[in-house]
Design an enzyme around this catalytic site. Structure first.
Site, PDB file in Angstrom:
ATOM      1  N   LYS A 122      -6.224  18.440  12.294  1.00 31.67           N
ATOM      2  CA  LYS A 122      -7.540  18.360  11.648  1.00 31.67           C
ATOM      3  C   LYS A 122      -8.591  19.182  12.368  1.00 31.67           C
ATOM      4  CE  LYS A 122      -7.355  14.236   8.835  1.00 31.67           C
ATOM      5  NZ  LYS A 122      -7.875  12.906   8.582  1.00 31.67           N
ATOM      6  N   LYS A 206       2.138  19.931   3.290  1.00 30.85           N
ATOM      7  CA  LYS A 206       1.869  18.647   2.636  1.00 30.85           C
ATOM      8  C   LYS A 206       0.831  18.814   1.526  1.00 30.85           C
ATOM      9  CE  LYS A 206      -0.764  15.798   4.829  1.00 30.85           C
ATOM     10  NZ  LYS A 206      -1.450  14.831   5.706  1.00 30.85           N
ATOM     11  N   LYS A 209      -5.797  16.711   0.262  1.00 31.84           N
ATOM     12  CA  LYS A 209      -7.161  16.811  -0.272  1.00 31.84           C
ATOM     13  C   LYS A 209      -7.871  18.040   0.266  1.00 31.84           C
ATOM     14  CE  LYS A 209      -8.046  11.816  -0.073  1.00 31.84           C
ATOM     15  NZ  LYS A 209      -8.567  10.759   0.783  1.00 31.84           N
TER      16      LYS A 209
HETATM   17  P1  AMP Z   1      -5.692   9.782   3.075  1.00 31.04           P
HETATM   18  O1  AMP Z   1      -6.071  10.426   1.819  1.00 31.04           O
HETATM   19  O2  AMP Z   1      -5.428  10.746   4.189  1.00 31.04           O
HETATM   20  O3  AMP Z   1      -6.608   8.646   3.454  1.00 31.04           O
HETATM   21  O4  AMP Z   1      -4.265   9.124   2.791  1.00 31.04           O
HETATM   22  C1  AMP Z   1      -4.108   7.931   2.072  1.00 31.04           C
HETATM   23  C2  AMP Z   1      -2.640   7.560   1.960  1.00 31.04           C
HETATM   24  O5  AMP Z   1      -1.925   8.542   1.216  1.00 31.04           O
HETATM   25  C3  AMP Z   1      -1.921   7.451   3.315  1.00 31.04           C
HETATM   26  O6  AMP Z   1      -1.006   6.354   3.245  1.00 31.04           O
HETATM   27  C4  AMP Z   1      -1.173   8.741   3.413  1.00 31.04           C
HETATM   28  O7  AMP Z   1      -0.018   8.651   4.225  1.00 31.04           O
HETATM   29  C5  AMP Z   1      -0.800   8.983   1.972  1.00 31.04           C
HETATM   30  N1  AMP Z   1      -0.597  10.434   1.709  1.00 31.04           N
HETATM   31  C6  AMP Z   1      -1.509  11.429   1.872  1.00 31.04           C
HETATM   32  N2  AMP Z   1      -0.985  12.625   1.532  1.00 31.04           N
HETATM   33  C7  AMP Z   1       0.302  12.367   1.151  1.00 31.04           C
HETATM   34  C8  AMP Z   1       1.376  13.206   0.676  1.00 31.04           C
HETATM   35  N3  AMP Z   1       1.235  14.520   0.515  1.00 31.04           N
HETATM   36  N4  AMP Z   1       2.549  12.594   0.364  1.00 31.04           N
HETATM   37  C9  AMP Z   1       2.702  11.251   0.498  1.00 31.04           C
HETATM   38  N5  AMP Z   1       1.737  10.430   0.946  1.00 31.04           N
HETATM   39  C10 AMP Z   1       0.549  10.967   1.265  1.00 31.04           C
END
Ligand code: AMP
Ligand code: TRP
Length: 345
Positions: A122, A206, A209
């Site tokens: 990050k 990956k 966002k």
């Molecule tokens: P965040 O948007 O970073 O707060 O992530 C929220 C949830 O989504 C967390 O459990 C992450 O591990 C999951 N997550 C985020 N990106 C991915 C992805 N590309 N594939 C699977 N899970 C994801």
């Protein structure tokens, strides 16, 4: 990290997870997190948090943050989390998270945080310019989980290292304060084909966002047309789909699309291959697009309906925060007692 003994924790099982209100949710969040939230809610007591305190580790416009928090809550509900069964709440409404995080800041070691790959990813080359909050982010995450003595945490694969740190913090706290089994050694729930959804533009990155290209991800708010176009334009190789999982290993883009099909249809990847082996993307991509549209359309229309009535979401969040606080307060009080702190005035 330290070798962990078997947990002598004997308390009840409880699920905790969180999503940051830092932008629109995508298919990775849906498959990696939300789908699991729904599946667990009738098996165990579940707390699903909108982690706005984590979100501000990177700049968030204060005029937008509350609306973003509502939007994540709406996504939970639209995906099928039932607020009368599971607890949905904003992290900042339960100040105990920050208090426990401070105690854990004094348990976790700098060496442990220095190994966190998400921090490195990050902040990139600008470590000096990153917030201190971004550095201790995983400590706050451990506090989120252990404030409720949560035993299970459904997340995507990218959170594995943070969950290991949570276990290390629990084990060290229990050991240093001679409180065996006080905090559980939490189990991550990661497995399944949706645990790591990759970018549609690059099968080795990956879905995220923060990717500058909107073509790289399917947003929960995309309409049918946008979803179909993104899948049709997704990067692929020139070969037809193979017969075996082994052959997918060297084809990241094909593997990702088959994985998405598998996660969205509830079939194994092997059975998706049985159905499509030998077919080109001219056949597979439209079938995948139809499936994704069919699954996401009700979620995005329910999200729109919920966002049109913010008062209803606010009621859910307020009731959730009150319940979460009633669970957190005695656990924090017991923790402060163990540490030797002064009782609250
Ligand atoms: P965040 O948007 O970073 O707060 O992530 C929220 C949830 O989504 C967390 O459990 C992450 O591990 C999951 N997550 C985020 N990106 C991915 C992805 N590309 N594939 C699977 N899970 C994801
Ligand atoms: N770090 C998680 C993410 O970016 C969000 C999060 C914060 C979380 N606290 C949590 C996830 C506690 C699970 C449990 O995805």
């Amino acid at each position: 990290m330290t070798e962990q003994p078997a947990s002598p924790y004997t308390g009840p099982t409880r699920v905790f997870s969180g999503v940051q209100p830092s932008g629109a949710l995508h298919l990775g969040n849906y498959l990696g997190a939300l789908v699991k939230f729904v599946a667990l809610q009738r098996q165990m007591e579940c707390l699903y948090c909108v982690v706005d305190m984590h979100a501000i580790t990177a700049w968030q416009d204060p005029r937008l943050l509350r609306a973003q928090t509502r939007e994540i809550a709406a996504a939970y509900i639209a995906a099928g989390v039932d607020p009368s069964v599971a607890t949905i709440f904003p992290q900042s409404a339960v100040p105990e998270h920050a208090e426990l995080a401070w105690i854990f800041n004094c348990v976790a070691r700098v060496g442990w945080l220095d190994r966190m790959t998400q921090f490195k990813d990050k902040c990139g080359k600008d470590k000096e310019g990153a917030s201190v909050g971004l550095y201790t982010y995983p400590v706050l995450q451990a506090a989120d989980i252990l404030l409720y003595k949560a035993t299970h945490v459904p997340v995507g694969e990218d959170q594995k290292q943070h969950l290991e740190l949570t276990r290390d913090i629990a084990a060290k706290f229990n050991h240093d304060f001679d409180a065996p089994g006080f905090f559980p050694l939490t189990e991550p729930l990661i497995e399944g084909p949706g645990a790591r959804v990759m970018s549609l533009r690059d099968g080795t990155a990956k879905m995220s966002k923060s990717d500058p290209s909107d073509q790289s991800r399917i947003n929960l708010t995309d309409d049918a047309d946008a979803i179909s176009k993104k899948i049709r334009r997704a990067k692929t190789d020139p070969l037809p789909l193979p017969e075996t999982l082994d052959e997918l290993k060297t084809r990241p883009e094909a593997d990702n699309l088959v994985g998405i099909y598998s996660a969205m249809s509830g079939q194994t990847k092997a059975s998706v291959l049985e159905q499509f082996a030998g077919q080109g993307y001219g056949v597979f991509k439209p079938a995948l697009a139809d499936l994704v549209v069919e699954r996401l359309a009700p979620v995005s229309s329910e999200m729109r309906r919920l966002m049109a009535d913010p008062a209803e979401i606010d009621r859910v969040l307020a009731a959730g925060a009150e319940h979460a606080r009633s669970l957190a307060a005695p656990i924090l009080a017991a923790t402060k007692e163990i540490v030797g702190f002064w009782p609250a005035a």
